[in-house]
Design a protein around this motif. Structure first.
Motif, PDB file in Angstrom:
ATOM      1  N   ALA A   1      -3.460   5.071   2.137  1.00 49.18           N
ATOM      2  CA  ALA A   1      -2.834   3.761   2.343  1.00 49.18           C
ATOM      3  C   ALA A   1      -3.150   3.230   3.725  1.00 49.18           C
ATOM      4  O   ALA A   1      -3.454   2.037   3.891  1.00 49.18           O
ATOM      5  CB  ALA A   1      -1.315   3.880   2.148  1.00 49.18           C
TER       6      ALA A   1
ATOM      7  N   ALA B   1       1.601   3.983  -2.974  1.00 48.12           N
ATOM      8  CA  ALA B   1       1.434   5.426  -2.786  1.00 48.12           C
ATOM      9  C   ALA B   1       2.656   6.190  -3.284  1.00 48.12           C
ATOM     10  O   ALA B   1       2.538   7.216  -3.968  1.00 48.12           O
ATOM     11  CB  ALA B   1       1.180   5.732  -1.310  1.00 48.12           C
TER      12      ALA B   1
ATOM     13  N   GLN C   1      -6.551   1.694   4.139  1.00 52.05           N
ATOM     14  CA  GLN C   1      -6.718   0.399   3.465  1.00 52.05           C
ATOM     15  C   GLN C   1      -6.077  -0.749   4.219  1.00 52.05           C
ATOM     16  O   GLN C   1      -6.261  -1.910   3.847  1.00 52.05           O
ATOM     17  CB  GLN C   1      -6.136   0.461   2.046  1.00 52.05           C
ATOM     18  CG  GLN C   1      -6.899   1.384   1.115  1.00 52.05           C
ATOM     19  CD  GLN C   1      -6.222   1.464  -0.245  1.00 52.05           C
ATOM     20  OE1 GLN C   1      -5.161   2.060  -0.408  1.00 52.05           O
ATOM     21  NE2 GLN C   1      -6.829   0.841  -1.236  1.00 52.05           N
TER      22      GLN C   1
ATOM     23  N   LEU D   1       0.810  -1.215   0.000  1.00 57.82           N
ATOM     24  CA  LEU D   1       0.000   0.000   0.000  1.00 57.82           C
ATOM     25  C   LEU D   1       0.849   1.273   0.000  1.00 57.82           C
ATOM     26  O   LEU D   1       0.613   2.182  -0.804  1.00 57.82           O
ATOM     27  CB  LEU D   1      -0.952  -0.018   1.190  1.00 57.82           C
ATOM     28  CG  LEU D   1      -2.028  -1.108   1.135  1.00 57.82           C
ATOM     29  CD1 LEU D   1      -2.799  -1.175   2.447  1.00 57.82           C
ATOM     30  CD2 LEU D   1      -2.988  -0.876  -0.025  1.00 57.82           C
ATOM     31  N   VAL D   2       1.824   1.361   0.890  1.00 57.71           N
ATOM     32  CA  VAL D   2       2.664   2.556   0.910  1.00 57.71           C
ATOM     33  C   VAL D   2       3.600   2.561  -0.296  1.00 57.71           C
ATOM     34  O   VAL D   2       3.859   3.618  -0.886  1.00 57.71           O
ATOM     35  CB  VAL D   2       3.443   2.655   2.240  1.00 57.71           C
ATOM     36  CG1 VAL D   2       4.421   3.835   2.205  1.00 57.71           C
ATOM     37  CG2 VAL D   2       2.476   2.827   3.404  1.00 57.71           C
TER      38      VAL D   2
END
Length: 438
Positions: free
Chosen positions: A431, A405, A434, A401-402
């Motif tokens: 992020a 991003a 989520q 997620l990061v």
């Protein structure tokens, strides 16, 4: 778009895996069987310049293992862009290899699935004992207080590699030790028509590695002490912005690097297109691209103070590759024999020498092959200024997620869209929202 969809699939899959583990699910019971004692399947991670290089390195060793044991190993080298999703799918379907390589940062996350063989005292004894391995490598094998989910195979650390010819042409007398010096050197290189610094903006794991280290330098860990996500702290936001600003503001990373995910920055470096790269154990890849050892130099990765150390002076994560066994393997005895073979002193020297990495096995690390000036920098970093990524079950989700991003922020920078503190914080907040809750 394909990579974005793959990341999304990985995020969803891992969320399901971790939810099951948190609710008491995951694979349970005893070790696998010995129904197929003469064969093993092995997923190896892509360590060389390309998949074919890995096959050339590994196949002779697998043939040697077959000659010694009568066990044939079916090899598949999996690209990093696919590896995590492939493993996650295997943990939920039960249709995976017998033995596999994993990024050491994924150890705790995959451990939480319950699909991997725990390396308890008995299993470590079967491969020669836990005390054969260096402590820093064992620190990235799973959640603290639990039996490791994997065994260290290759140890690595990040360093700054610089092109000596391009440095001389740009009048740069020595490698930069601080970020301010790195940006200044990068601008001198770009003024001469070269890229200052290479990056892999679409490589989610590499993005995490870079911003985690910068986060430490800004006093941020991305997780709280009790393992909760903390992606939007001022330090975390500053770290991500500083990294993306190397393209967005400082202009020392070329916009095209936003799409790089397969070691293209190393190819650019070897072809004199780029003057610097931050990488872990890049020497073997440079050689594959035809670059001589005397054409490049290596120095500790920059820190704000110029002097690497602990805490805010951290300049690398404890990087490396671990070897794991799927618990439901149909050749459990053979799988352990294979791990013992790959972590033997002889094989550790052969494999780590081929890849330019450092053996996590103490006795193998003493071989003269690992006393070169370039590897001395990496060993010093691992000993004094590297920190393990948080060994929490959600770590792989964090990477997905990061890492995505950061990738999307690089895409904005490449397109000339502004990257502000507010846009970085918004991306990290998205992020964090989520991340799975348990």
């Amino acid at each position: 778009m394909r990579r974005i969809r793959a990341a999304a699939v990985g995020a969803v899959t891992l969320s399901l895996v971790l939810t099951a583990a948190a609710c008491g699910g995951g694979t349970s019971g005893s070790e696998g069987s010995n129904e197929q004692p003469k064969t093993l399947t092995y997923w190896a991670s892509n360590q060389g310049a390309n998949l074919e290089v890995d096959k050339k390195v590994l196949q002779p060793e697998l043939d040697k293992f077959e000659k010694q044991t009568g066990i044939k190993v079916k090899l598949e080298v999996v690209p990093w862009s696919d590896l995590l999703n492939r493993i996650l799918t295997a943990t939920t379907s039960g249709q995976g290899p017998d033995v596999l390589n994993i990024g050491n940062t994924w150890s705790a996350s995959l451990q939480a699935s319950g699909a991997l063989l725990p390396w308890d005292a008995k299993n470590f004894e079967a491969i020669g004992g836990k005390d054969r391995f260096i402590e820093s490598a064992l620190g990235s094998t799973g959640t603290q207080g639990q039996d490791p989910a994997a065994v260290p195979l290759y140890s690595m650390a990040y360093a700054l590699y610089y092109n000596k010819k391009l440095f001389a042409e740009a009048g740069i007398a020595k490698p930069p030790a601080t970020w301010e010096e790195l940006v200044a050197a990068g601008k001198k290189l770009t003024a001469k028509g070269h890229n200052g610094l290479g990056a892999e903006g679409s490589n989610l794991s590499n993005n995490i590695h870079q911003v985690f280290v910068l986060g430490k330098q800004h006093g941020a860990d991305f997780f709280t002490s009790d393992g909760k996500p903390d992606f939007t702290s001022d330090g975390a936001v500053a770290a991500v912005k500083q990294y993306v600003d190397l393209m967005a503001k400082d202009k020392i990373v070329a916009p095209g690097n936003a799409e790089y995910a397969q070691n293209q920055s190393l190819s650019d470096f070897a072809k004199d297109k780029t003057g610097m790269v931050l990488w872990q154990t890049a020497s073997a890849t440079f050689k594959t691209h035809g670059m001589n050892d005397d054409e490049w130099g290596v120095a500790p990765a920059p820190v704000q103070s110029g002097q690497p150390g602990q805490d805010k002076a951290t300049n690398s994560l404890v990087a490396g590759i671990n070897m794991a066994v799927f618990k439901n393997t149909k050749n459990i005895d053979g799988a352990k024999k294979f791990v013992k073979f790959m972590t033997s002193d002889e094989e550790q020297v052969v494999l780590n020498k081929a890849y330019g990495s450092i053996p996590p096995v103490k006795t193998a690390q003493q071989d003269p092959a690992f006393n070169t000036p370039s590897l001395a920098v990496l060993r010093e970093t691992l000993t004094n200024s590297a920190t393990a990524l948080p060994q929490v079950p959600e770590e792989s989700q964090f990477e997905t997620l990061v890492g995505t991003a950061v990738k999307e922020l690089f895409t904005d920078a490449a397109a000339g869209r502004p990257v502000t503190t507010e846009s970085v914080r918004a991306a990290l907040d998205k992020a964090q929202q989520q991340m799975p809750t348990t």
